[in-house]
Design a protein around this motif. Structure first.
Motif, PDB file in Angstrom:
ATOM      1  N   UNK A   1      36.504 -91.062 -31.880  1.00  0.00           N
ATOM      2  CA  UNK A   1      37.946 -90.855 -31.702  1.00  0.00           C
ATOM      3  C   UNK A   1      38.373 -91.191 -30.280  1.00  0.00           C
ATOM      4  N   UNK A   2      37.602 -90.723 -29.309  1.00  0.00           N
ATOM      5  CA  UNK A   2      37.958 -90.965 -27.909  1.00  0.00           C
ATOM      6  C   UNK A   2      37.791 -92.438 -27.548  1.00  0.00           C
ATOM      7  N   UNK A   3      36.788 -93.093 -28.125  1.00  0.00           N
ATOM      8  CA  UNK A   3      36.613 -94.520 -27.856  1.00  0.00           C
ATOM      9  C   UNK A   3      37.772 -95.324 -28.443  1.00  0.00           C
ATOM     10  N   UNK A   4      38.188 -94.966 -29.652  1.00  0.00           N
ATOM     11  CA  UNK A   4      39.319 -95.661 -30.275  1.00  0.00           C
ATOM     12  C   UNK A   4      40.590 -95.473 -29.446  1.00  0.00           C
ATOM     13  N   UNK A   5      40.770 -94.258 -28.900  1.00  0.00           N
ATOM     14  CA  UNK A   5      41.957 -93.991 -28.079  1.00  0.00           C
ATOM     15  C   UNK A   5      41.938 -94.843 -26.811  1.00  0.00           C
ATOM     16  N   UNK A   6      40.750 -95.013 -26.219  1.00  0.00           N
ATOM     17  CA  UNK A   6      40.662 -95.834 -25.018  1.00  0.00           C
ATOM     18  C   UNK A   6      40.939 -97.309 -25.334  1.00  0.00           C
ATOM     19  N   UNK A   7      40.446 -97.774 -26.486  1.00  0.00           N
ATOM     20  CA  UNK A   7      40.724 -99.148 -26.890  1.00  0.00           C
ATOM     21  C   UNK A   7      42.226 -99.376 -27.096  1.00  0.00           C
ATOM     22  N   UNK A   8      42.856 -98.401 -27.734  1.00  0.00           N
ATOM     23  CA  UNK A   8      44.302 -98.529 -27.984  1.00  0.00           C
ATOM     24  C   UNK A   8      45.071 -98.544 -26.671  1.00  0.00           C
ATOM     25  N   UNK A   9      44.670 -97.672 -25.750  1.00  0.00           N
ATOM     26  CA  UNK A   9      45.349 -97.638 -24.451  1.00  0.00           C
ATOM     27  C   UNK A   9      45.148 -98.954 -23.710  1.00  0.00           C
ATOM     28  N   UNK A  10      43.925 -99.485 -23.765  1.00  0.00           N
ATOM     29  CA  UNK A  10      43.661-100.751 -23.088  1.00  0.00           C
ATOM     30  C   UNK A  10      44.513-101.868 -23.684  1.00  0.00           C
ATOM     31  N   UNK A  11      44.654-101.879 -25.017  1.00  0.00           N
ATOM     32  CA  UNK A  11      45.472-102.903 -25.668  1.00  0.00           C
ATOM     33  C   UNK A  11      46.934-102.773 -25.265  1.00  0.00           C
ATOM     34  N   UNK A  12      47.434-101.537 -25.206  1.00  0.00           N
ATOM     35  CA  UNK A  12      48.829-101.314 -24.813  1.00  0.00           C
ATOM     36  C   UNK A  12      49.062-101.734 -23.368  1.00  0.00           C
TER      37      UNK A  12
ATOM     38  N   UNK B   1      33.575 -89.917  -7.400  1.00  0.00           N
ATOM     39  CA  UNK B   1      34.479 -90.770  -8.180  1.00  0.00           C
ATOM     40  C   UNK B   1      33.803 -91.965  -8.828  1.00  0.00           C
ATOM     41  N   UNK B   2      32.486 -92.114  -8.674  1.00  0.00           N
ATOM     42  CA  UNK B   2      31.834 -93.346  -9.131  1.00  0.00           C
ATOM     43  C   UNK B   2      31.953 -93.561 -10.635  1.00  0.00           C
ATOM     44  N   UNK B   3      31.781 -92.518 -11.408  1.00  0.00           N
ATOM     45  CA  UNK B   3      31.858 -92.640 -12.868  1.00  0.00           C
ATOM     46  C   UNK B   3      32.844 -91.608 -13.396  1.00  0.00           C
ATOM     47  N   UNK B   4      33.798 -92.068 -14.193  1.00  0.00           N
ATOM     48  CA  UNK B   4      34.782 -91.156 -14.737  1.00  0.00           C
ATOM     49  C   UNK B   4      34.165 -90.157 -15.705  1.00  0.00           C
ATOM     50  N   UNK B   5      34.806 -89.009 -15.836  1.00  0.00           N
ATOM     51  CA  UNK B   5      34.278 -87.948 -16.704  1.00  0.00           C
ATOM     52  C   UNK B   5      34.163 -88.415 -18.146  1.00  0.00           C
ATOM     53  N   UNK B   6      35.082 -89.286 -18.594  1.00  0.00           N
ATOM     54  CA  UNK B   6      35.016 -89.763 -19.982  1.00  0.00           C
ATOM     55  C   UNK B   6      33.744 -90.581 -20.211  1.00  0.00           C
ATOM     56  N   UNK B   7      33.388 -91.419 -19.236  1.00  0.00           N
ATOM     57  CA  UNK B   7      32.180 -92.227 -19.377  1.00  0.00           C
ATOM     58  C   UNK B   7      30.932 -91.359 -19.349  1.00  0.00           C
ATOM     59  N   UNK B   8      30.948 -90.339 -18.479  1.00  0.00           N
ATOM     60  CA  UNK B   8      29.800 -89.431 -18.397  1.00  0.00           C
ATOM     61  C   UNK B   8      29.664 -88.651 -19.698  1.00  0.00           C
ATOM     62  N   UNK B   9      30.790 -88.143 -20.209  1.00  0.00           N
ATOM     63  CA  UNK B   9      30.745 -87.402 -21.469  1.00  0.00           C
ATOM     64  C   UNK B   9      30.199 -88.270 -22.585  1.00  0.00           C
ATOM     65  N   UNK B  10      30.657 -89.519 -22.670  1.00  0.00           N
ATOM     66  CA  UNK B  10      30.221 -90.384 -23.757  1.00  0.00           C
ATOM     67  C   UNK B  10      28.716 -90.602 -23.704  1.00  0.00           C
ATOM     68  N   UNK B  11      28.170 -90.790 -22.496  1.00  0.00           N
ATOM     69  CA  UNK B  11      26.725 -91.009 -22.399  1.00  0.00           C
ATOM     70  C   UNK B  11      25.952 -89.757 -22.782  1.00  0.00           C
ATOM     71  N   UNK B  12      26.442 -88.590 -22.349  1.00  0.00           N
ATOM     72  CA  UNK B  12      25.768 -87.334 -22.702  1.00  0.00           C
ATOM     73  C   UNK B  12      25.777 -87.140 -24.214  1.00  0.00           C
ATOM     74  N   UNK B  13      26.947 -87.322 -24.833  1.00  0.00           N
ATOM     75  CA  UNK B  13      27.058 -87.111 -26.278  1.00  0.00           C
ATOM     76  C   UNK B  13      26.221 -88.123 -27.061  1.00  0.00           C
ATOM     77  N   UNK B  14      26.210 -89.363 -26.606  1.00  0.00           N
ATOM     78  CA  UNK B  14      25.415 -90.385 -27.295  1.00  0.00           C
ATOM     79  C   UNK B  14      23.940 -90.000 -27.298  1.00  0.00           C
TER      80      UNK B  14
END
Length: 294
Positions: free
Chosen positions: A269-280, A235-248
């Motif tokens: 797209x996924x980063x923008x979605x996370x920003x929007x969720x954080x703002x909400x 559980x240390x790193x979420x799959x979204x964070x791992x995916x982002x690092x791999x893709x980068x």
């Protein structure tokens, strides 16, 4: 018996994600098989043995032992102390620059250079990649690297080989499905460049850059599936964070490939979605923040 020291720091896990593309090109070997079976071609378009349809008859249609490995891609992933994953290598070996021996030798070198205890990751590797790799190594007189001899026994070690065709079907108890079906259900990109059925045609046409992109695409998709699977156990790193690092890292390593724009757009797209969720979430949980800002 070796007893693990409970006070010794756990070694970071590492993975070698592998995909192999192959085609039936060993006509000489197939003719040797026909001679062994005393096969004599006929003009009646009938199978040589009762119970076979003509396209299923191994005397007229070469089966997998006569496939040649034409392209392979391997990605080496190493756990980071924060639980994320780093892409340490992304290697592609392919015709026309490499013959089968060079491709197989290159894969074995990647395995030899991987961190001790690295785990193989594949989709249906037990049913395709490992048998082709070991048969190719025997054909060319190559030796499996230290620590990887278990591949010579089928590669079905559930500890060292994460074969997602096996794990996602409960050890093949569920009906086997295509990788793209599993990935579509998880919203992971698959077959980014071309559909699976097109790869054989590309090989026959000598469209090697497209074949390489298809092979690399399967490795990338499998690595992203690994990111989701790891979260079941870590559980240390979420799959979204791992995916982002791999893709980068892939976008950096494979700049110019046809699929990099797609992967970069997915990251954005996924980063923008996370920003929007954080703002909400902030608006609901801490509405005073906007008042303070004003």
């Amino acid at each position: 018996m070796k007893i693990d020291n409970p006070f010794e720091p756990r070694r970071p896990r590492s993975y070698v994600v592998l995909d192999i593309e192959s085609a039936v090109t060993d006509e000489t070997g197939h003719r040797r098989y026909q001679a062994m079976e005393r096969y004599v071609p006929s003009n009646d378009d009938q199978p040589s043995r009762r119970g076979y349809k003509r396209h299923e008859d191994p005397l007229t249609t070469p089966r997998w032992p006569f496939q040649t490995i034409v392209t392979a891609a391997a990605m080496v992933l190493v756990e980071h102390p924060d639980g994320n994953i780093d892409v340490s290598r992304f290697v592609t070996l392919s015709q026309p620059d490499h013959d089968e021996r060079a491709v197989v030798a290159g894969i074995l070198q990647v395995l030899a250079d991987a961190p001790d205890g690295a785990e193989l990751v594949s989709w249906a590797g037990m049913l395709h990649d490992v048998p082709l790799l070991t048969l190719g190594a025997m054909r060319h007189g190559l030796t499996l690297p230290k620590g990887w001899g278990w591949l010579g026994f089928g590669g079905n070690d559930p500890v060292r080989h994460i074969d997602f065709a096996r794990t996602t079907t409960g050890g093949f108890k569920m009906k086997p499905v295509h990788m793209a079906e599993i990935l579509a259900s998880l919203d992971i990109p698959a077959k980014i460049s071309v559909p699976a059925f097109a790869v054989a045609r590309l090989i026959c046409a000598g469209q090697w850059e497209a074949v390489q992109e298809a092979c690399e695409g399967d490795v990338i998709s499998t690595a992203l599936l690994l990111a989701r699977w790891r979260q079941l156990h870590d559980p240390r790193a979420g799959a979204d964070a791992v995916e982002d690092r791999i893709l980068r890292r892939i976008v950096q390593l494979r700049a110019g490939r046809g699929y990099t724009a797609t992967l970069d757009a997915r990251r954005a797209t996924r980063f923008a979605a996370r920003l929007e969720k954080a703002a909400n979430d902030a608006a609901v949980l801490a509405p005073w923040l906007d008042q303070d800002a004003a």
